[in-house]
Design an enzyme around this catalytic site. Structure first.
Site, mmCIF file in Angstrom:
data_model
loop_
_atom_site.group_PDB
_atom_site.id
_atom_site.type_symbol
_atom_site.label_atom_id
_atom_site.label_comp_id
_atom_site.label_asym_id
_atom_site.label_seq_id
_atom_site.Cartn_x
_atom_site.Cartn_y
_atom_site.Cartn_z
ATOM 1 N N GLU A 136 0.798 -1.236 0.000
ATOM 2 C CA GLU A 136 0.000 0.000 0.000
ATOM 3 C C GLU A 136 0.830 1.286 0.000
ATOM 4 O O GLU A 136 0.612 2.177 0.828
ATOM 5 C CB GLU A 136 -0.978 -0.035 1.192
ATOM 6 C CG GLU A 136 -1.864 -1.277 1.143
ATOM 7 C CD GLU A 136 -2.811 -1.421 2.332
ATOM 8 O OE1 GLU A 136 -2.694 -0.649 3.292
ATOM 9 O OE2 GLU A 136 -3.666 -2.321 2.280
ATOM 10 N N GLU A 243 -6.370 -10.110 -2.188
ATOM 11 C CA GLU A 243 -7.253 -9.982 -1.013
ATOM 12 C C GLU A 243 -8.712 -9.803 -1.421
ATOM 13 O O GLU A 243 -9.415 -8.933 -0.897
ATOM 14 C CB GLU A 243 -6.809 -8.770 -0.164
ATOM 15 C CG GLU A 243 -5.366 -8.829 0.292
ATOM 16 C CD GLU A 243 -4.939 -7.651 1.168
ATOM 17 O OE1 GLU A 243 -5.804 -6.890 1.642
ATOM 18 O OE2 GLU A 243 -3.717 -7.496 1.377
HETATM 19 O O1 9MR Z 1 -7.892 -8.332 7.566
HETATM 20 C C1 9MR Z 1 -6.758 -7.875 8.286
HETATM 21 C C2 9MR Z 1 -7.121 -7.613 9.741
HETATM 22 O O2 9MR Z 1 -7.481 -8.834 10.362
HETATM 23 C C3 9MR Z 1 -5.941 -6.976 10.463
HETATM 24 O O3 9MR Z 1 -6.344 -6.612 11.771
HETATM 25 C C4 9MR Z 1 -5.458 -5.753 9.718
HETATM 26 C C5 9MR Z 1 -4.206 -5.181 10.353
HETATM 27 O O4 9MR Z 1 -3.174 -6.115 10.326
HETATM 28 O O5 9MR Z 1 -5.153 -6.076 8.363
HETATM 29 C C6 9MR Z 1 -6.246 -6.614 7.637
HETATM 30 O O6 9MR Z 1 -5.821 -6.938 6.339
HETATM 31 C C7 9MR Z 1 -5.511 -5.835 5.502
HETATM 32 C C8 9MR Z 1 -4.352 -6.251 4.621
HETATM 33 O O7 9MR Z 1 -3.247 -6.681 5.375
HETATM 34 C C9 9MR Z 1 -3.934 -5.112 3.712
HETATM 35 N N1 9MR Z 1 -5.062 -4.653 2.930
HETATM 36 C C10 9MR Z 1 -6.272 -4.315 3.672
HETATM 37 C C11 9MR Z 1 -6.680 -5.489 4.560
HETATM 38 C C12 9MR Z 1 -7.973 -5.165 5.301
HETATM 39 O O8 9MR Z 1 -7.810 -4.101 6.165
#
Ligand code: 9MR
Length: 334
Positions: A136, A243
């Site tokens: 990101e 994702e």
């Molecule tokens: O789904 C993930 C959530 O369980 C975590 O708390 C969070 C922080 O680590 O990250 C979420 O996954 C994210 C991913 O790593 C990057 N793209 C957005 C996803 C959703 O927020």
């Protein structure tokens, strides 16, 4: 005689991993390993696993700057025991740094940055088939890159180039990805991502793959996902739909449509994504990953704005394959 036939059960979904001519991934948390339904569905349909959060800095780096791999190792072991490829996320992410990094002088900062990447990527060397090395980097509105601790200390492109170089040393066989979201949803952000990739490659960064998270907005105009996928393919690198989910929520929008209308729209966008991915040359189809199994597993259902009704994933709360999963399977079969 004469007794009414019970309604036919929904047709069972053919294993997604058997149908798709590329790996089918899923995000996972160690807590799910105790859920027999989750385990069974994962074994049936998937052949790649991404830790949803337990291979990130927030979980691995301890308060004193040490490393705790207990959860990450359990995920790696589960993947190995169940014939799933392991995909790592994320080495460097604007959203996660650590107090440990805040007061270091430049020499120490650089050494600990390198050590973080070497330690984490090195630990799963030979098992992790790929890594989100930089996650990101593009600004929310698509206008340039994000400002973060990493960019402040190592430069806007510098932190990314360094991360890729260090990851290459630590895990030479893993495909090294730059990964971002809203690339299909926001053409401006998609364009900035592509320009960033081009610039980093020119600077010699060993980027091996491009990740498009595909948290899809169901309002994306038809054709826009396909166009972006073609542009993404121009570099000839493997592409990871990393994702996938598609929220039905209509935050900040007046929305009078029925749920059925929204589900049809969701299906249209997800199928377009699958077809655009199928249209890629075989060597560029790295994997297609869903960000959660059942609707109730989704991070979107854990958000404060959620009304407990969002249905962003392929399986329902009871673990039944939804029509969305069947549509995806059909798109992979063509
Ligand atoms: O789904 C993930 C959530 O369980 C975590 O708390 C969070 C922080 O680590 O990250 C979420 O996954 C994210 C991913 O790593 C990057 N793209 C957005 C996803 C959703 O927020």
């Amino acid at each position: 005689c004469g007794s009414a036939e019970p309604p036919a059960p929904p047709p069972a979904l053919a294993p997604l991993k058997a149908t798709a001519p590329f790996p089918i991934g899923l995000s996972a948390m160690t807590g799910q390993f105790d859920d027999p339904q989750w385990v069974d569905l994962v074994r049936t349909h998937f052949n790649q696993l991404t830790p949803e959060w337990e291979m990130k800095m927030e979980r691995i780096l301890t308060a004193d700057g040490g490393y705790d791999f207990s959860a990450a190792d359990r995920i790696a072991a589960f993947a190995r025991d169940n014939a799933l490829r392991l995909y790592g996320t994320t080495l460097i992410w604007y959203a996660q740094d650590h107090p440990h990094f805040h007061d270091l002088d430049q020499t120490r900062f650089e050494a600990d940055y390198d050590r973080w990447i070497a330690t984490v990527a090195g630990r799963y060397r030979g098992q992790a088939v790929g890594w989100d090395v930089v996650n990101e980097p593009v600004a929310e509105n698509g206008d340039g890159l994000r400002d973060c601790l990493w960019s402040q200390r190592l430069g806007q492109d510098g932190y990314m180039i360094r991360a890729f170089e260090q990851a290459k040393l630590a895990a030479p066989d893993a495909v090294l990805f730059i990964n971002d979201y809203n690339l299909e949803n926001n053409p401006r952000k998609g364009a900035t991502f592509l320009r960033t990739v081009e610039r980093l490659l020119k600077a010699g960064a060993p980027i091996g793959g491009l990740g498009t998270q595909s948290h899809l907005d169901i309002e994306i105009p038809a054709g826009q996902i396909t166009r972006f996928m073609r542009e993404l393919a121009q570099f000839g690198l493997p592409i990871h739909v990393s994702e996938l989910d598609a929220s039905l929520r209509a935050d900040r929008r007046l929305d009078t449509r029925s749920r059925d209308e929204k589900l049809a729209q969701q299906k249209g966008r997800v199928v377009e994504l699958a077809e655009a991915f199928m249209a890629l040359p075989e060597a560029q189809r790295f994997a297609f990953t869903a960000w959660g199994l059942r609707d109730t597993d989704s991070w979107l259902r854990r958000e404060p704005e959620d009304d407990g009704r969002d249905q962003p994933l392929l399986f329902d709360a009871q673990g039944r394959a939804k029509p969305l999963a069947a549509a995806l399977e059909a798109a992979f079969r063509r």
